[in-house]
Design a protein around this motif. Structure first.
Motif, PDB file in Angstrom:
ATOM      1  N   GLY A 168      61.617  45.994 104.593  1.00  0.00           N
ATOM      2  CA  GLY A 168      62.415  46.118 103.234  1.00  0.00           C
ATOM      3  C   GLY A 168      62.583  47.876 102.960  1.00  0.00           C
ATOM      4  N   THR A 169      62.774  48.274 101.202  1.00  0.00           N
ATOM      5  CA  THR A 169      63.041  49.067 100.621  1.00  0.00           C
ATOM      6  C   THR A 169      62.692  49.388  99.679  1.00  0.00           C
ATOM      7  N   LEU A 170      62.785  50.716  98.974  1.00  0.00           N
ATOM      8  CA  LEU A 170      61.940  50.767  98.043  1.00  0.00           C
ATOM      9  C   LEU A 170      62.939  51.318  96.436  1.00  0.00           C
ATOM     10  N   ASP A 171      63.185  51.285  95.459  1.00  0.00           N
ATOM     11  CA  ASP A 171      64.074  51.445  94.269  1.00  0.00           C
ATOM     12  C   ASP A 171      62.925  52.828  93.956  1.00  0.00           C
ATOM     13  N   ILE A 172      63.334  53.969  94.044  1.00  0.00           N
ATOM     14  CA  ILE A 172      62.794  54.956  93.482  1.00  0.00           C
ATOM     15  C   ILE A 172      64.063  55.727  92.686  1.00  0.00           C
ATOM     16  N   GLN A 173      63.145  56.596  91.626  1.00  0.00           N
ATOM     17  CA  GLN A 173      64.286  57.728  90.651  1.00  0.00           C
ATOM     18  C   GLN A 173      64.025  58.841  91.480  1.00  0.00           C
ATOM     19  N   ILE A 174      65.129  59.345  92.029  1.00  0.00           N
ATOM     20  CA  ILE A 174      65.127  60.838  92.531  1.00  0.00           C
ATOM     21  C   ILE A 174      64.681  61.872  90.718  1.00  0.00           C
TER      22      ILE A 174
END
Length: 568
Positions: free
Chosen positions: A351-357
């Motif tokens: 899966g993927t993970l949404d992260i703010q850079i």
């Protein structure tokens, strides 16, 4: 005879002189000259060719004061791509004094030792240019010459070492008439080490002062290239460097110069005649995205190529795992709460993970939020971007685990963490339930353990087998034998009392495809013990008191069925 693969070779001159295989990255020089950045910070994961790149820059740009040596350095680039780009670029060869400093030796157990190692590095680089200083010392003031000598002889005080890089540039300019190129490799290694060792503030103070003298108000600087894994915030290290240009893995510039592109990997595999294993190479070591360029891990590609050249059927291995302590992964796993564990499991399942850079971070920020830690994992190569998007004026990523190799690092770290965790727990209730045939109590205890640990389902059978074997191995009363690797018609796990008059147990495991199948699959696992007569091995050894368990797993749930061994 094929060229040797440059395993562990990060000196450009040695690599060319001794005829190692080299994927030509010299067009990095062209981009560097075209973009005209005065202070350039390149952040890339470890072992992606940063040290070799700086070594290449040194031999291209360095003025040595020796005509014969200059000719040797120019010869290194014969046939290279940069030599085809014209006089605008080649005229820069051998023109500038180069200070080439690596900070990796400062990875030490205390600040005093780390500081001493940095002093040695600086002194060594000053000494490397001693012939230039001796030939032109009349151009220096007495004080400048004495300070230079003090640094070479390690007799300078702390203040002098903090200003040493600027002194070097000033002296070189007075003697050669040229500004200095500064190359600093692995600038964040002493900072990472200091953070985990407990002297972060002291190290930050020294590195900040060193950089300020060299990069902030240095009129004798031509340009600087700095490399590291992470971008430490301006407020912490690069205070006031308004001319700092940061090139991270998100930037499209320079994207193909660190790591191997797919055409480069294919060309290497064709050269060594191992193209038939390309799909394995891609699955294990591809998957990184630098800018819009797909990149392979160069360290692992070279090691796997070496193994393949010896044995075309060689198995891939996680070569990258042995190049560092993987402290960031260990810290993630050790501190993981329920939400983090779920996120790690999703990543391991593809899966993927949404992260703010957040590109400007410090090691002190690591535990400020889960988002900070995910940023550390992204910029150090344990995650890569699936895609990039903007939301509410901020940059976000859909991040994923790059490839099988990095997934293996997560799995190994999780298993090691789990082994250490279960050593601290008391499983007497589980063993007692097993001895009493209480399959419901066993189920409840194991379900509790599954809830608290981190699972990876892409290799589910191995995970659950290791999970159960690890718990049962804590028993002081039974010897545990795992037949997982044997594949010879034996039960998955057997437990034996040291005494033949004692208890023995057979456990057969199944992985269910759906939660509703747990009960049926547990019964099938138990029946398989009887159908395949797994008890015979124990009876032949002399055991008579044999109990059997069929166990099925589906994610965080298990079901258990108990049965007595067949009588003689």
């Amino acid at each position: 005879m094929k060229k040797a693969l440059p395993i562990g070779v990060d000196n450009f001159k040695k690599l060319i002189d001794e005829d190692y295989y080299y994927a030509d990255k010299t067009l990095f020089i062209k981009e560097l000259l075209e973009y005209k950045g005065e202070v350039n910070l390149f952040t890339r994961p470890r072992r992606f060719g940063k040290t070799l790149t700086l070594s290449m820059l040194r031999y291209f740009f360095e003025y040595t004061g020796d005509a014969a040596q200059a000719a040797q350095h120019k010869e290194l680039f014969t046939g290279m791509k940069i030599m085809e780009e014209g006089e605008a670029y080649t005229s820069q060869m051998g023109l500038y004094p180069v200070l080439n400093l690596t900070l990796k030796s400062a990875k030490q157990e205390s600040f005093d030792i780390a500081y001493y190692m940095l002093q040695n590095q600086i002194a060594s680089e000053f000494d490397r240019h001693w012939n230039i200083v001796e030939q032109g010392k009349e151009q220096l003031t007495t004080k400048e010459y004495e300070q230079y000598c003090n640094i070479v002889n390690l007799e300078a005080d702390n203040r002098e070492f903090r200003g040493s890089l600027q002194l070097f540039c000033k002296c070189m300019h007075k003697i050669t008439g040229q500004n200095t190129v500064i190359l600093i490799d692995e600038y964040d290694v002493p900072l990472e080490n200091a953070y985990f060792r407990g002297f972060y503030d002291e190290m930050v103070d020294f590195i900040r002062a060193l950089f300020e003298s060299a990069l902030k108000t240095n009129d004798y600087l031509q340009f600087a290239v700095i490399t590291g894994c992470l971008r430490i915030s301006k407020e912490s290290i690069f205070t006031g460097l308004n001319h700092l240009r940061i090139i991270s893995v998100l930037d499209k510039k320079y994207s193909e110069h660190f790591g191997f592109t797919e055409p480069e990997v294919r060309q290497m595999m064709a050269y060594y005649k191992v193209e038939s294993r390309f799909s394995t190479m891609k699955e294990w070591y591809d998957g990184y995205m630098f800018g819009d360029t797909a990149v392979y891990n160069p360290w692992s590609v070279i090691y796997f190529l070496s193994d393949l050249y010896t044995d075309i059927d060689a198995f891939p291995r996680p070569y990258w795992i042995n190049t560092s302590s993987n402290d960031i992964i260990k810290d993630l796993i050790a501190r993981a709460d329920r939400e983090t564990k779920t996120q790690v499991e999703s990543l391991l399942h593809g899966g993927t993970l949404d992260i703010q850079i957040h590109e400007e971070v410090t090691y002190d920020d690591m535990h400020g939020s889960g988002e900070n830690l995910w940023n550390f994992l992204f910029f150090t190569g344990y995650l890569t971007k699936e895609r990039e998007y903007f939301k509410e004026s901020s940059t976000f990523l859909k991040a994923r685990i790059p490839n099988t190799e990095v997934g293996t690092i997560y799995q190994n770290t999780i298993l090691n963490w789990f082994r250490q965790t279960i050593k601290k727990q008391d499983f007497h209730d589980l063993y007692r339930a097993m001895e009493h045939g209480d399959d419901k109590q066993m189920r409840d205890i194991l379900n509790g353990q599954l809830t608290s640990t981190i699972s990876f389902y892409d290799s589910a059978e191995n995970f659950y087998h290791g999970f159960l074997t690890g718990i049962l191995s804590q028993s002081q009363d039974y010897n545990v034998k795992s037949n997982r690797e044997a594949g010879n018609g034996r039960a998955d796990i057997m437990l034996r009392s040291p005494s033949l008059r004692g208890r023995s147990f057979i456990l057969e495991l199944k992985i269910s495809e759906h939660i509703d199948n747990l009960e049926v699959d547990a019964a099938k696992a138990l029946q398989q013990i009887y159908d395949k007569n797994y008890m015979e091995e124990l009876r032949t050894e002399g055991y008579r008191n044999i109990d059997c368990y069929g166990i099925s797993f589906y994610r965080k749930d298990c079901e258990i069925r108990f049965g007595k061994g067949l009588p003689d």
